[in-house]
Design a protein around this motif. Structure first.
Motif, PDB file in Angstrom:
ATOM      1  N   PHE A 171      85.594 -86.726  97.579  1.00 34.91           N
ATOM      2  CA  PHE A 171      84.626 -88.164  98.282  1.00 34.91           C
ATOM      3  C   PHE A 171      83.748 -87.553  99.247  1.00 34.91           C
ATOM      4  CE2 PHE A 171      82.497 -91.436  98.166  1.00 34.91           C
ATOM      5  CZ  PHE A 171      82.023 -91.572  97.250  1.00 34.91           C
ATOM      6  N   LYS A 172      82.870 -87.545  99.716  1.00 38.88           N
ATOM      7  CA  LYS A 172      82.945 -87.652 101.093  1.00 38.88           C
ATOM      8  C   LYS A 172      81.251 -87.942 101.615  1.00 38.88           C
ATOM      9  CE  LYS A 172      82.169 -84.971 105.167  1.00 38.88           C
ATOM     10  NZ  LYS A 172      82.123 -83.486 105.546  1.00 38.88           N
ATOM     11  N   SER A 173      81.370 -89.688 102.053  1.00 36.82           N
ATOM     12  CA  SER A 173      79.942 -90.365 102.733  1.00 36.82           C
ATOM     13  C   SER A 173      79.132 -88.978 103.451  1.00 36.82           C
ATOM     14  CB  SER A 173      80.488 -91.103 103.982  1.00 36.82           C
ATOM     15  OG  SER A 173      81.367 -91.279 104.584  1.00 36.82           O
ATOM     16  N   ILE A 174      78.084 -89.377 103.960  1.00 34.91           N
ATOM     17  CA  ILE A 174      76.895 -88.538 104.319  1.00 34.91           C
ATOM     18  C   ILE A 174      77.249 -89.171 105.814  1.00 34.91           C
ATOM     19  CG2 ILE A 174      75.068 -87.267 104.264  1.00 34.91           C
ATOM     20  CD1 ILE A 174      74.906 -87.865 101.602  1.00 34.91           C
ATOM     21  N   GLU A 175      76.975 -88.098 106.993  1.00 40.51           N
ATOM     22  CA  GLU A 175      76.976 -88.751 108.536  1.00 40.51           C
ATOM     23  C   GLU A 175      75.466 -88.502 108.803  1.00 40.51           C
ATOM     24  OE1 GLU A 175      79.481 -88.465 112.698  1.00 40.51           O
ATOM     25  OE2 GLU A 175      78.770 -86.032 111.373  1.00 40.51           O
ATOM     26  N   ALA A 176      75.140 -89.337 109.262  1.00 40.94           N
ATOM     27  CA  ALA A 176      73.147 -89.371 109.435  1.00 40.94           C
ATOM     28  C   ALA A 176      72.659 -89.962 110.917  1.00 40.94           C
ATOM     29  CB  ALA A 176      73.144 -90.664 108.189  1.00 40.94           C
ATOM     30  N   ALA A 177      72.204 -88.993 111.114  1.00 35.63           N
ATOM     31  CA  ALA A 177      72.219 -89.512 112.399  1.00 35.63           C
ATOM     32  C   ALA A 177      70.719 -90.064 112.647  1.00 35.63           C
ATOM     33  CB  ALA A 177      70.738 -88.086 113.071  1.00 35.63           C
TER      34      ALA A 177
END
Length: 645
Positions: free
Chosen positions: A342-348
């Motif tokens: 499980f991995k969260s998403i990195e958002a700019a």
């Protein structure tokens, strides 16, 4: 069945003298024969017959729901566009013409708001459905009960009498109906509801019915409680011994607990309660209290667990489906991930300061997943702030899979809570944040993009995110000379165009092929030497004029080569009429200019704007003209009223 298995609520029956026990679904077994006095036996006849009819009516109620859903599935199947137009026979053409005419007729009368003071910004169709349900419940709350009063002696007490009346059977009836409506209320509140799979309507469509059905259950439960309080604390003798004995029974203790919890749910769900606790607190309390209420109802009257068990199952299925959705979106075993892949998403993060109306932030991210459908939205959770909160947002970009990844772009108006925390990260120099997605939810609006359908997209502020995917998707499709497209966007300042500048640039380049006209209305910014109408309204077909305007006013026109409509200064202020676009005029002009084909209006914005649009669209529809072949009077409204403004 042995007497020990009987519920304690055995009324006035002499169980020891009973030769047989007659079962009654959802109620205590009845002792046969009745050995009480004649009046008490007649009263028991009414009690059990009224209850049996009440259970029958709940069966009719749920059978009606099932029949409606079955018919809905059939009609939805016939409404699907045919894959092979050459196979369409004249009879099917006639059926389609009739169906469209009926839809236009219903839109004319059922689309506008109904009694806004009471129901808020809700369509007449929603209120009509609620009225039908309330009428059904009102009728079956009273029919099938013999209304009478019986004066019966109290055993062993000379001169003391009980007053037995039909208040008891009637109170039981509305209590049964309240139990029967509980699973429906849970279904209407579920984000993962199978009602969406059957009807195609998004979950937020059912929020109005869920709220008012909750009010109905509260009224029913209150009347049930009041009715039995009158019977046990006043009509039955001697008092107060009978009342004390009644209220201290286990089933009654659970009934009191259930009523207290339901009262809390009702108070917290009012606008006053939501403002007092805050929406997120209200939502969490609502979940917890609802489950406690169902448990207390089970303790009060376990014989009706046939309604309570499905309620619990629906609730846990909804939560489980949400968890599975989230896990699938963030399961990336091929990447360096944490526990279980499980991995969260990195958002700019891009921040657009606005001290007057609140900052706006834009999030851009990519994720390995399936593309969503246009019109759908996601729930965003920001774990750097809190993992216990998530908020719905619509991606502003068209869903495309590029190299196995799908891009998400969102615009968020900064308020209090989680959006403020994200804005603070940007203010402190942090360029990214982690996001957990759940979705996609909502109705796909792709079916409204037929080549012969004219389209108007109307948005207010950050509502542009709902309509941009429609236009961006059309820009990728082959152009159609039979279609006219308009975009009307109301913003507070010209600088707000920066939120979606890259998307507007795509539309600007494709607008000639799309036959697209873009109009942007600035509602809070008066014209000035650097933002005059002449300098911010370049001609549609004159790139040279646009370049000159851009040189004169780089702060405005450099943002987008679009038609701007900026209010003029009048005596140091702005007139009300100059603040907002005249939607009635714009839509009438659009309809007058199109040659043929139906029109679909996609809209998202403040509640007042959507209410105005419902009235306008209703007035533009004409079933008689559509029946005569004038399709331009078939005007549909597809809107997103999910966001708070």
């Amino acid at each position: 069945m042995s007497i020990s298995k009987l519920d304690t609520r055995a009324h006035i029956q002499n169980l020891t003298a009973a030769k047989t026990l007659e079962p009654h679904w959802g109620y205590a077994d009845r002792a046969i024969p009745c050995t009480n006095d004649a009046g008490s036996c007649a009263y028991l006849d009414v009690v059990y017959s009224a209850h049996d009819r009440g259970m029958l009516y709940t069966g009719i109620l749920w059978s009606t729901f099932g029949a409606i859903l079955f018919v809905w599935v059939i009609l939805r199947h016939f409404n699907e566009p045919t894959t092979f137009p050459s196979l369409v026979v004249p009879r099917s053409v006639g059926f389609r013409k009739l169906r469209v005419s009926l839809a236009v007729f219903s839109r004319t009368y059922l689309l506008p708001d109904a009694v806004r003071m009471l129901f808020g910004r809700t369509t007449r169709l929603q209120v009509l459905v609620l009225t039908a349900l309330a009428g059904y419940l009102l009728i079956f709350s009273f029919v099938g009960i013999t209304y009478n009063t019986w004066i019966t002696p109290v055993s062993g007490m000379d001169g003391v009498y009980n007053t037995r009346s039909s208040i008891g059977p009637w109170s039981d009836r509305i209590g049964v109906l309240a139990y029967a409506l509980t699973p429906l209320s849970v279904m209407l509140s579920s984000r993962e509801s199978f009602l969406y799979l059957i009807t195609g309507l998004p979950y937020q469509t059912f929020n109005f019915l869920h709220r008012w059905l909750g009010y109905i259950i509260f009224v029913q439960s209150s009347l049930h409680t009041i009715g039995w309080c009158i019977v046990e604390l006043r009509l039955y003798q001697p008092q107060p011994s009978v009342g004390v004995e009644w209220v201290t029974q286990i089933y009654m203790v659970w009934g009191i607990v259930a009523m207290i919890i339901l009262l809390l749910i009702f108070l917290l769900s009012t606008p006053w309660g939501i403002r007092l606790t805050g929406y997120e607190t209200f939502r969490k309390l609502h979940y917890v209290l609802a489950m406690l209420y169902i448990g207390a109802c089970w303790g009060h009257w376990a014989q009706l667990k046939c309604f309570l068990l499905p309620s619990l199952i629906f609730w846990f299925m909804d939560r489980g489906a949400r968890f599975i959705r989230t896990a699938i979106l963030h399961y990336h075993p091929s990447e360096e991930c944490g526990m279980l892949g499980f991995k969260s998403i990195e958002a700019a993060i891009t921040r657009f300061p606005d001290e007057e109306h609140g900052d706006v932030i834009r999030l851009d991210m990519k994720n390995v997943q399936e593309a969503w459908n246009i019109g759908q939205h996601y729930y965003l959770c920001f774990p750097q702030g809190s993992v216990w909160q998530s908020h719905p947002f619509t991606p502003l970009n068209a869903p495309e899979i590029i190299k196995g990844q799908v891009k998400h772009s969102y615009i968020l108006r900064v308020k209090r809570g989680e959006t403020r925390k994200v804005a603070d990260l940007a203010s402190n120099g942090t360029s990214t944040t982690h996001v957990i997605l759940t979705g996609a939810y909502g109705e796909s609006i792709t079916k409204e993009l037929a080549p012969n359908t004219n389209i108007i997209c109307i948005a207010g502020g950050t509502g542009i995110t709902y309509v941009l995917p429609v236009l961006l998707s059309l820009a990728q499709q082959p152009s159609s000379s039979d279609r006219t497209i308009d975009l009307v966007w109301a913003i507070k300042h010209t600088s707000n165009v920066q939120w979606v500048r890259q998307e507007l640039d795509i539309l600007r380049k494709a607008r000639k092929a799309m036959n697209l006209k873009i109009r942007i209305f600035v509602t809070r910014e008066a014209s000035s030497p650097t933002t005059s109408k002449e300098s911010v309204m370049p001609g549609n077909n004159s790139d040279e004029k646009a370049m000159q305007a851009s040189q004169q006013s780089p702060s405005a026109v450099d943002l987008c080569d679009c038609d701007f409509d900026v209010p003029m200064k009048l005596g140091g202020g702005l007139t009300d009429s100059s603040r907002h676009p005249d939607l009635q005029k714009l839509i009438n002009e659009f309809l007058n200019n199109i040659i043929a084909g139906p029109t679909t209006i996609f809209a998202s914005g403040p509640g007042g704007m959507l209410s105005d649009l419902r009235d306008i669209v209703a007035s533009c529809n004409s079933a008689s003209k559509v029946w005569k072949g004038q399709e331009k009077f078939d005007v549909r409204l597809v809107y997103d009223d999910r966001l708070e403004w």
